[in-house]
Design an enzyme around this catalytic site. Structure first.
Site, short mmCIF file in Angstrom:
data_model
loop_
_atom_site.label_atom_id
_atom_site.label_comp_id
_atom_site.label_asym_id
_atom_site.label_seq_id
_atom_site.Cartn_x
_atom_site.Cartn_y
_atom_site.Cartn_z
N LYS A 162 -10.77 -0.50 10.38
CA LYS A 162 -10.92 -1.66 9.49
C LYS A 162 -11.32 -2.91 10.27
O LYS A 162 -11.45 -3.99 9.70
CB LYS A 162 -9.61 -1.92 8.75
CG LYS A 162 -9.25 -0.84 7.73
CD LYS A 162 -8.07 -1.25 6.90
CE LYS A 162 -7.40 -0.09 6.20
NZ LYS A 162 -8.15 0.43 5.06
N ASP B 48 2.71 -4.68 8.29
CA ASP B 48 1.50 -3.88 8.13
C ASP B 48 0.31 -4.85 8.21
O ASP B 48 0.02 -5.58 7.27
CB ASP B 48 1.56 -3.16 6.78
CG ASP B 48 0.23 -2.50 6.42
OD1 ASP B 48 -0.74 -2.64 7.18
OD2 ASP B 48 0.18 -1.85 5.36
N GLN C 58 -4.87 -5.25 6.98
CA GLN C 58 -5.87 -6.14 6.38
C GLN C 58 -5.87 -7.54 6.99
O GLN C 58 -6.59 -8.42 6.50
CB GLN C 58 -5.65 -6.24 4.86
CG GLN C 58 -5.75 -4.92 4.11
CD GLN C 58 -7.18 -4.39 4.03
OE1 GLN C 58 -8.15 -5.09 4.32
NE2 GLN C 58 -7.31 -3.14 3.64
N CYS D 146 -4.60 2.48 -3.86
CA CYS D 146 -3.36 2.96 -3.22
C CYS D 146 -2.22 1.97 -3.38
O CYS D 146 -1.44 1.74 -2.45
CB CYS D 146 -3.57 3.27 -1.74
SG CYS D 146 -4.78 4.54 -1.43
N HIS E 226 0.87 -1.17 0.00
CA HIS E 226 0.00 0.00 0.00
C HIS E 226 0.91 1.23 0.00
O HIS E 226 2.01 1.18 0.56
CB HIS E 226 -0.83 -0.04 1.29
CG HIS E 226 -1.88 1.03 1.40
ND1 HIS E 226 -1.61 2.29 1.86
CD2 HIS E 226 -3.20 1.01 1.12
CE1 HIS E 226 -2.72 3.00 1.87
NE2 HIS E 226 -3.71 2.25 1.42
N1 7TS Z 1 -2.00 -0.71 4.74
C1 7TS Z 1 -2.90 -1.48 4.10
C2 7TS Z 1 -2.55 -2.88 3.75
C3 7TS Z 1 -4.15 -0.96 3.80
O1 7TS Z 1 -5.04 -1.73 3.18
C4 7TS Z 1 -4.46 0.37 4.16
C5 7TS Z 1 -5.76 1.01 3.79
C6 7TS Z 1 -3.48 1.11 4.86
C7 7TS Z 1 -2.27 0.53 5.11
C8 7TS Z 1 -3.74 2.48 5.36
O2 7TS Z 1 -4.62 2.43 6.44
P1 7TS Z 1 -5.18 3.74 7.14
O3 7TS Z 1 -6.18 3.25 8.12
O4 7TS Z 1 -4.03 4.41 7.78
O5 7TS Z 1 -5.77 4.57 6.04
N2 7TS Z 1 -6.38 0.44 2.68
C9 7TS Z 1 -7.46 0.91 2.03
C10 7TS Z 1 -8.09 0.22 1.01
O6 7TS Z 1 -7.75 -0.86 0.59
N3 7TS Z 1 -9.12 0.96 0.56
O7 7TS Z 1 -9.18 2.09 1.27
C11 7TS Z 1 -8.14 2.09 2.19
#
Ligand code: 7TS
Length: 404
Positions: A225, A199, A202, A363, A122
């Site tokens: 999430k 990370d 997910q 992303c 990401h």
């Molecule tokens: N890492 C992964 C694997 C992600 O899927 C996401 C967000 C992030 C980092 C960033 O997370 P945040 O909570 O700091 O924003 N992924 C997604 C997605 O797949 N669609 O919208 C956000």
């Protein structure tokens, strides 16, 4: 007992309609919906407890502090960290990665040193490192993937050199659904004395995580999430590493003593928590953990796997269907393209049928380039989705197909 009817009733938003159609929410990779217990906890704390934490002698401040610190303990137990000193509250995965990248590069790396990431990351796990790399002349190396969307572990080991200072990879891909063999990655990196950041954005909502068993040096994730509130995330770090890293931001809470000549910093975890934390959010986050633990992460994983298997099989029966990401170990994420229908058109038309999916590069532009595409349509499942909803998705895709 996995009572899906009861579960869905816990999430009020799932019974609303969109364009006159029942909502089919399949964008859980972006963010999940919230159960009543999480939302109620926010209102209840504002109505009856609210006060700033860690600084008041008065009753409410003590009570708010107790709730906030109880949430930290809740998170610690959830991922089986050794101590609450190892649980830093942040705004989310992105901020957690930026914190480590900033403090780690500053204190542990020199020009010419290397960070290893992967082709499927990401942007938050690419750009955070790039920003620091630019300042200091750090080199970014990338673990390649195969066409199914799996990391090439042999290539990974070949990338490690004496200049490699850290490996930073995702546990589960938000695009491909691939579950990466992080235990093996950590073992390989450690055999070269290289620490690893995982990370877990997910993975945490979908499988049981034990940071000690994994032996991860850093593990990061977001509450939103995993059925919790927005604006809260976690940085888990081994105490030995966190002790070595300098503070990320300056301000209240993170100091012990301040003078114009010299400031000393607070102990862990507060050294990394400058300013008023989102103490209401952490209380609600603890409720989200209660929720998934009451269902059982093993049960959630098994249920979602069933959805994934069913959806994959049904989707493959659609003419012109191309699934992007066919790893052997896969989580409940399906990225796809149908014939030459643009992902944006597919997403927009599905939306009109009440089906919420995500479209675009998710992303992960370098991953799109590797797969030779510009974007995908992505359906990502949560603990409340059903086979009936997957049927609606399949019928929806077929209907869109007839329009082209
Ligand atoms: N890492 C992964 C694997 C992600 O899927 C996401 C967000 C992030 C980092 C960033 O997370 P945040 O909570 O700091 O924003 N992924 C997604 C997605 O797949 N669609 O919208 C956000």
């Amino acid at each position: 007992m996995y009572d899906i009817k009861q579960i869905r009733e816990d999430f009020p938003i799932l019974s609303r309609s969109v364009y006159g159609k029942p909502l089919v929410y399949l964008d859980n990779g972006a963010t999940t919906q919230k159960p009543r217990s999480v939302v109620d906890a926010i209102a209840e704390e504002y109505y009856s407890v609210n006060a700033n934490v860690h600084r008041g002698v008065h009753f409410l401040s003590q009570q708010a502090t107790d709730l906030h610190e109880a949430s930290r303990e809740r998170v610690r137990a959830f991922i089986n960290a050794r101590s609450t000193s190892e649980i830093i509250f942040t705004r989310g995965t992105t901020e957690s990665i930026n914190l480590v990248a900033s403090s780690f590069v500053e204190s542990q790396m020199q020009a010419g040193d290397e960070v290893i990431i992967s082709q499927m990351e990401h942007h938050s796990n690419i750009v955070s490192w790039q920003l620091q790399a630019m300042k200091k002349g750090i080199i970014l190396k990338v673990i390649p993937i195969n066409d199914a969307g799996e990391l090439l572990l042999d290539e990974f080991e070949k990338l490690i050199t004496p200049r490699t200072k850290i490996v930073s990879v995702m546990h589960v891909s938000n695009v491909l659904g691939t579950i990466n063999p992080i235990k093996q990655i950590i073992r390989i990196a450690h055999s070269h004395n290289v620490p690893v950041l995982i990370d877990g954005a997910q993975s945490v909502p979908h499988q049981k995580i034990d940071v000690q068993e994994l032996d991860a040096d850093f593990f990061v994730f977001s509450a939103h999430k995993m059925y919790g509130p927005t604006g809260i995330g976690v940085l888990y770090g081994k105490e030995a590493w966190l002790d070595k890293l300098p503070p990320y931001q300056g301000g209240g809470e993170m100091i012990q003593n301040v003078s114009f000549e010299k400031t000393t910093f607070n102990v862990l975890p507060f050294k990394f928590e400058a300013g008023t934390p989102d103490y209401i959010g952490t209380t609600a986050f603890a409720k989200a953990i209660d929720y998934v633990e009451a269902l059982g992460l093993e049960n959630i994983a098994a249920y979602e796997h069933e959805l994934l298997t069913y959806a994959t099989q049904e989707m493959k029966s659609i003419k012109g269907m191309r699934i992007i990401g066919e790893a052997e170990q896969k989580s409940g994420v399906i990225s796809f393209l149908v014939g030459d229908i643009h992902h944006f058109d597919m997403g927009t038309l599905l939306d009109r049928l009440g089906i919420a999916v995500r479209t675009g590069h998710h992303c992960a532009e370098p991953l799109m380039r590797r797969m030779g595409i510009e974007g995908t349509v992505r359906a990502s499942f949560g603990l409340y989705n059903t086979k009936e909803e997957i049927n609606v998705l399949i019928e929806g895709i077929k209907r869109v197909q007839t329009m082209f």
